[in-house]
Design an enzyme around this catalytic site. Structure first.
Site: not given
Ligand code: PGA
Length: 249
Positions: A213, A97, A10-12, A95, A173, A234-235, A167
């Site tokens: 994470s 966010e 997930n590149w966000k 998601h 994050g 994500g990251g 999640e």
């Molecule tokens: P993260 O993000 O791996 O950076 O914690 C995961 C996500 O929000 O899908």
């Protein structure tokens, strides 16, 4: 039948179109795998160059969001048909966010899930509890409610093809990955919930990811759990480390 693992990045809101193509070129050889499904969920503006860049590889492109109407006066939104025509196969829905910053609710998540299936897009349906909810001991109740509303009016045949991403919000994050036991417990509870809504065969077919994470260091243990069928990353999906996560074995 064993479920095939699915590992999605997930590149966000990261990567310009040029950077997206560069990152794909870097990751292509690292994420090659016959054993797992690999998905890069990228910003809407990166979709077209990303689809071109992954041609002939094992990588599928996903979107990070989608609107639930076919077309019309919805300034700034992306329709399901725009995604499918561009070559998108998966779409992240709900998601945390988007729920937090863009006022998405369980009801809009449900509308989007229904619309994704109507267009043969595989939704990656996100759920997860806050730290307060975990401390209050209401995690499982909360997740069950999110899942039940997300899948309202979704048929068993459709649900069987879905991907659900568990999640925990406090793990996204933050570098604070859930323990393997915590992740497995909730993913197992999600499967029980799906078996209640549908039947055991449908529940057994659904792929449930853990997200929050995930790194190359934590992937192997997480993904070896009975009810964890991969990850939403994500990251670490923006780095060469993503190759190690895909080839976690
Ligand atoms: P993260 O993000 O791996 O950076 O914690 C995961 C996500 O929000 O899908």
């Amino acid at each position: 039948m064993a479920r095939r693992k699915i590992i999605a990045g997930n590149w966000k809101m990261n990567m310009t179109p040029t950077e997206a193509v560069e990152l794909i070129e870097t990751l292509k050889p690292l994420v090659a795998s016959d054993e797992v499904d690999v998905v890069f969920c990228v910003p809407a503006i990166d979709i077209i160059p990303a689809v071109a860049a992954v041609k002939g590889t094992n990588i599928a492109i996903g979107a990070e969001n989608m609107y639930f109407e076919e077309s019309g006066a919805y300034t700034g939104e992306t329709s399901p048909k725009m995604l499918t025509e561009a070559g998108v196969k998966y779409v992240i829905i709900g998601h945390s966010e988007r729920r937090e910053y863009f006022a998405e609710s369980d009801e809009t998540v449900n509308k989007k899930v229904l619309k994704a299936f109507a267009h043969n897009l595989t939704p990656i349906v996100c759920c997860g509890e806050s730290l307060t909810q975990r401390e209050q001991g209401i995690t499982i109740d909360w997740i069950r409610q999110q899942i039940k509303i997300a899948f309202l009016n979704v048929s068993a045949d459709q649900a069987a093809t879905a991907v659900i991403a568990y999640e925990p919000i406090w793990a996204i994050g933050t570098g604070k990955v859930a323990t393997t036991e915590q992740a497995q417990e909730v993913c197992a509870a999600i499967r029980v919930c799906m078996a209640e809504i549908y039947d055991q065969a449908t529940a057994d077919a659904i792929r449930i990811q853990y997200g929050g994470s995930v790194t190359a260091a934590s992937a192997a243990e997480l993904f070896s759990q009975a009810d964890i069928d991969g990850g939403l990353v994500g990251g670490a999906s923006l780095k060469p480390d993503f190759g190690k996560i895909v080839n976690y074995k």
